[in-house]
Design a protein around this motif. Structure first.
Motif, PDB file in Angstrom:
ATOM      1  N   GLN A 163     -82.666 -45.232  -2.794  1.00 40.45           N
ATOM      2  CA  GLN A 163     -82.675 -43.781  -2.926  1.00 40.45           C
ATOM      3  C   GLN A 163     -81.583 -43.295  -3.877  1.00 40.45           C
ATOM      4  OE1 GLN A 163     -82.144 -41.890   0.877  1.00 40.45           O
ATOM      5  NE2 GLN A 163     -83.011 -39.934   0.222  1.00 40.45           N
ATOM      6  N   PHE A 231     -89.927 -35.061 -14.375  1.00 39.15           N
ATOM      7  CA  PHE A 231     -89.429 -35.894 -13.287  1.00 39.15           C
ATOM      8  C   PHE A 231     -88.169 -35.382 -12.604  1.00 39.15           C
ATOM      9  CE2 PHE A 231     -91.880 -38.855 -15.990  1.00 39.15           C
ATOM     10  CZ  PHE A 231     -92.835 -39.220 -15.041  1.00 39.15           C
ATOM     11  N   PRO A 234     -89.190 -34.502  -8.831  1.00 41.41           N
ATOM     12  CA  PRO A 234     -89.317 -35.666  -7.950  1.00 41.41           C
ATOM     13  C   PRO A 234     -87.987 -36.365  -7.655  1.00 41.41           C
ATOM     14  CG  PRO A 234     -91.100 -35.652  -9.535  1.00 41.41           C
ATOM     15  CD  PRO A 234     -90.176 -34.552  -9.935  1.00 41.41           C
ATOM     16  N   VAL A 235     -87.073 -36.418  -8.617  1.00 43.43           N
ATOM     17  CA  VAL A 235     -85.776 -37.054  -8.358  1.00 43.43           C
ATOM     18  C   VAL A 235     -84.990 -36.241  -7.332  1.00 43.43           C
ATOM     19  CG1 VAL A 235     -83.546 -37.702  -9.350  1.00 43.43           C
ATOM     20  CG2 VAL A 235     -85.638 -38.168 -10.605  1.00 43.43           C
ATOM     21  N   LYS A 237     -86.235 -34.376  -5.075  1.00 49.38           N
ATOM     22  CA  LYS A 237     -86.883 -34.583  -3.785  1.00 49.38           C
ATOM     23  C   LYS A 237     -86.479 -35.916  -3.173  1.00 49.38           C
ATOM     24  CE  LYS A 237     -91.405 -34.749  -1.523  1.00 49.38           C
ATOM     25  NZ  LYS A 237     -92.875 -34.667  -1.702  1.00 49.38           N
ATOM     26  N   LEU A 238     -86.472 -36.975  -3.992  1.00 50.07           N
ATOM     27  CA  LEU A 238     -86.065 -38.286  -3.502  1.00 50.07           C
ATOM     28  C   LEU A 238     -84.674 -38.238  -2.898  1.00 50.07           C
ATOM     29  CD1 LEU A 238     -86.319 -41.426  -3.324  1.00 50.07           C
ATOM     30  CD2 LEU A 238     -85.359 -41.506  -5.632  1.00 50.07           C
ATOM     31  N   GLN A 239     -83.768 -37.541  -3.581  1.00 51.20           N
ATOM     32  CA  GLN A 239     -82.382 -37.519  -3.129  1.00 51.20           C
ATOM     33  C   GLN A 239     -82.170 -36.659  -1.892  1.00 51.20           C
ATOM     34  OE1 GLN A 239     -80.332 -36.280  -6.722  1.00 51.20           O
ATOM     35  NE2 GLN A 239     -80.273 -38.370  -7.530  1.00 51.20           N
ATOM     36  N   ILE A 413     -91.302 -45.899   1.264  1.00 53.27           N
ATOM     37  CA  ILE A 413     -91.547 -45.409  -0.085  1.00 53.27           C
ATOM     38  C   ILE A 413     -91.952 -46.582  -0.965  1.00 53.27           C
ATOM     39  CG2 ILE A 413     -90.380 -44.514  -2.143  1.00 53.27           C
ATOM     40  CD1 ILE A 413     -88.862 -42.620  -0.349  1.00 53.27           C
ATOM     41  N   ASP A 417     -93.502 -44.330  -6.158  1.00 53.69           N
ATOM     42  CA  ASP A 417     -93.533 -43.010  -5.523  1.00 53.69           C
ATOM     43  C   ASP A 417     -92.585 -42.020  -6.193  1.00 53.69           C
ATOM     44  OD1 ASP A 417     -95.398 -43.886  -3.748  1.00 53.69           O
ATOM     45  OD2 ASP A 417     -94.113 -43.861  -1.984  1.00 53.69           O
ATOM     46  N   TYR A 418     -91.435 -42.519  -6.613  1.00 54.03           N
ATOM     47  CA  TYR A 418     -90.419 -41.637  -7.188  1.00 54.03           C
ATOM     48  C   TYR A 418     -89.759 -42.307  -8.387  1.00 54.03           C
ATOM     49  CZ  TYR A 418     -90.679 -38.855  -2.904  1.00 54.03           C
ATOM     50  OH  TYR A 418     -91.120 -38.074  -1.876  1.00 54.03           O
TER      51      TYR A 418
END
Length: 658
Positions: A163, A231, A234-235, A237-239, A413, A417-418
């Motif tokens: 992550q 992107f 999405p980054v 969101k991932l974090q 994940i 996905d990310y």
């Protein structure tokens, strides 16, 4: 409900323990480094390693807060101490080729590394064609048996999603190249390193960090992707996501679809294909439109069934079942009888003997195992059909479907996905280990997104260079190999567009490219990795090590139309055009006029660096394309060094600025 809660508890506990595989090792925030129990090195440092010649190489590790660290190496003593975060880092002296050396690192405890060489270090990165192991290449037995190169050292980075950027790898150690160690190493990486070692006669260190089926944004850093218009969201969101809650949500989503959470395939019991039985009650099965990728969360086993009709005459003769592209593995049945089974992604064509067929209604059943990422029957509708004595019968349309098993790692994940999750886990921990350069084989995972790739790929190169802090380190990459069947007529091509982006990326300094479109056999993972590694080595020998070798095939330079004939001039880089097979008719060209409709063209070499191209169908040509297809077929335009001409188009080519 009690059973469901119990199952969910087991699944979440498994997540905390971690599950094997690239798609399962997603590391959440706060797990950078276990509590320090003593002085240790980052895992990229071990006995048998190669340190980069001519550079002030960084070395780093972990220790008790404030702990004094002393390094003894090559007659030098270097001192440092751990910071408040329990990390330490220092710089080793610049050294020339040589070895073996021993290194001693002392603090509260002592570490000794032996058999260290000073040589040339390269990172071997990308997706599955970089990852394809020596054990799977052409002539693998002979290659493995002959791999006695103790001065070539190999390091394989464990697959890991993360992550956030990590400070260290999960494992790995350097080994000498030998028949016992080379089989599981990157084929492209090994053949590249072997060619350098044989030409330069110095130690070579190869770091293999790659995962199959991945796109370029997955290998880019958060700093880079947070600036990207597609992107950054999405980054972020991932974090911010709660990984445990997300896993719970995925369990609930699958349970709603399947009516249960399927943990074991009930369709194949003791070798018996229960779900392929013609009289099976499938009233509770779902409808699925085929071809189409499965739900991304369906990582596991699914069964699909479709009935088709045959006349008496058709049933008396064999038929062919064309299923197009399946991802990943399948076992296929007709009327309950197995007709074929194939591992890995690819097109499926099965021949069915008449003894398995009957007049009237017949049943086709396909069991698919999707190990990670996208799964299912993912090809083209026109490539899905039954071929009988009466002709084609389409298999596209509605099938019955049952999800019968979910693999536990599929709840985590997944690798695509990310953005950033493989950079975080498999590149960040390597930085700033001293390297000469990087080789890269990737692009398949971005096919269909060439305009976006034209931004992502060069930015990835700039991004890695910035993070490594070694200047414009050489970045050598592979142009995509030929894939699937050659087209009958000129057409658009997503793979040709990716190749065009790769060629355009040569505008960046210290880059070079190896052509692979003549090395494939139409499969996604062609086993000829010898030529690919050797061509990358030519790139390095010419551009970095200043050897006098021709390293590139002919590159399009300009076009002029004279009396209905396109006169193409190439940059041949000190070589001459030639027909590889001696045929004076050069294949692979197409031309178009003002209607933009392309026709196959005739072409002949007219000089050391020129070729004439024309078509009787196009009296006034405006644009020319060469090798513009996923698989351009058997081509014969090369230079006299045996390197193929680089694909191009003159209509709206993608341009990348340095």
């Amino acid at each position: 409900m009690k059973h469901y809660r119990s199952l969910l508890t087991i699944i979440l506990f498994t997540f905390k323990l971690g599950v094997g595989g690239a798609n399962a090792q997603l590391v959440p925030e706060g797990s950078q480094q276990d509590p320090v129990k003593g002085l240790s090195l980052a895992k990229i440092f071990s006995s048998n390693m190669v340190l980069q010649q001519g550079k002030a190489n960084a070395i780093w590790g972990f220790a008790r807060q404030g702990e004094a660290v002393t390094i003894h190496f090559a007659g030098k003593v270097i001192k440092t101490k751990a910071g408040t975060d329990g990390k330490w880092k220092t710089i080793l002296p610049v050294m020339d080729y040589g070895g073996p050396y021993t290194m001693r690192i002392e603090g509260d405890n002592r570490i000794e590394l032996t058999n260290i060489m000073i040589g040339e270090v390269w990172a071997c990165t990308g997706q599955s064609n970089m990852g394809l192991q020596v054990s799977s290449v052409d002539h693998s037995e002979q290659e493995i048996a002959g791999a006695n190169y103790p001065k070539i050292r190999l390091f394989s980075v464990p697959s890991r999603l993360s992550q956030f950027p990590q400070d260290d790898l999960e494992g790995g150690h350097w080994v000498e190249c030998s028949p016992a160690t080379v089989g599981k190493f990157s084929g492209v990486g090994y053949f590249f390193g072997r060619a350098l070692h044989q030409r330069l006669n110095v130690a070579i260190g190869l770091i293999s960090s790659n995962v199959g089926g991945t796109s370029a944004e997955i290998w880019s850093s958060p700093d880079n992707m947070l600036q990207d218009p597609d992107f950054s969201g999405p980054v972020k969101k991932l974090q911010s996501i709660d990984l445990v809650k997300q896993k719970q949500d995925r369990v609930e989503h699958i349970t709603r679809f399947a009516g249960e959470f399927p943990t074991k395939d009930k369709g194949l019991l003791g070798g018996v294909a229960v779900y392929a039985a013609p009289n099976l009650d499938i009233s509770t099965w779902s409808n699925l439109q085929v071809p189409a990728a499965w739900d991304p969360l369906f990582v596991g086993v699914g069964w699909s069934r479709k009935e088709f009709m045959l006349t008496k005459e058709e049933a008396l003769q064999p038929i062919e079942i064309h299923l197009s592209r399946i991802d990943d593995d399948d076992i296929s049945y007709i009327n309950g009888e197995q007709i074929g089974a194939t591992l890995n992604v690819g097109d499926r064509v099965y021949r069915v003997p008449a003894q398995f067929l009957k007049e009237g209604r017949n049943l086709l059943t396909v069991r698919i195992l999707n190990r990670s990422g996208i799964g299912g029957m993912c090809g083209k509708a026109e490539d899905m059909f039954i071929l009988s004595s009466a002709g084609k019968q389409s298999l596209a349309g509605t099938w019955k479907f049952k999800l019968s098993e979910i693999l536990q790692h599929g709840l985590d994940i997944q690798k695509n996905d990310y953005p950033t999750i493989l950079y975080n886990g498999m590149i960040s921990p390597l930085i700033p280990f001293g390297i000469r350069g990087i080789i890269w084989y990737q692009g398949e995972g971005n096919a269909g997104r060439a305009q976006q790739y034209a931004r992502i790929f060069p930015n990835l190169i700039r991004d890695w260079r910035a993070h490594w802090g070694l200047g414009d380190i050489p970045f050598l990459f592979v142009s995509l190999a030929n894939y699937t069947r050659p087209p009958l007529q000129p057409s658009e091509s997503s793979w040709a567009e990716i190749r065009e982006v790769q060629t355009a990326t040569l505008a960046l300094p210290n880059t070079a490219m190896a052509i692979a479109m003549d090395t494939g056999d139409g499969n996604l993972h062609p086993p000829n990795k010898q030529d690919v590694g050797a061509r990358l080595a030519l790139d390095a020998l010419a551009t970095i090590y200043h050897q006098h070798v021709v390293y590139s095939g002919p590159l399009y330079k300009s076009m002029a139309i004279v009396n209905g004939v396109a006169q193409i001039t190439f940059n041949t880089m000190g070589s001459r055009l030639q027909s590889k097979d001696g045929d004076m008719d050069i294949r692979g060209f197409a031309v178009a006029g003002s209607d933009h409709h392309y026709y196959w063209a005739k072409a002949k070499i007219t000089g050391d660096n020129t070729i004439s191209v024309w078509s009787e169908e196009v009296k006034e040509p405006l644009t020319v394309r060469y090798a513009w297809a996923d698989n351009p077929g058997s081509l014969n335009l090369y230079n006299d060094a045996g390197l193929p001409a680089i694909p191009f188009r003159t209509d709206n080519p993608i341009v990348i600025h340095p």
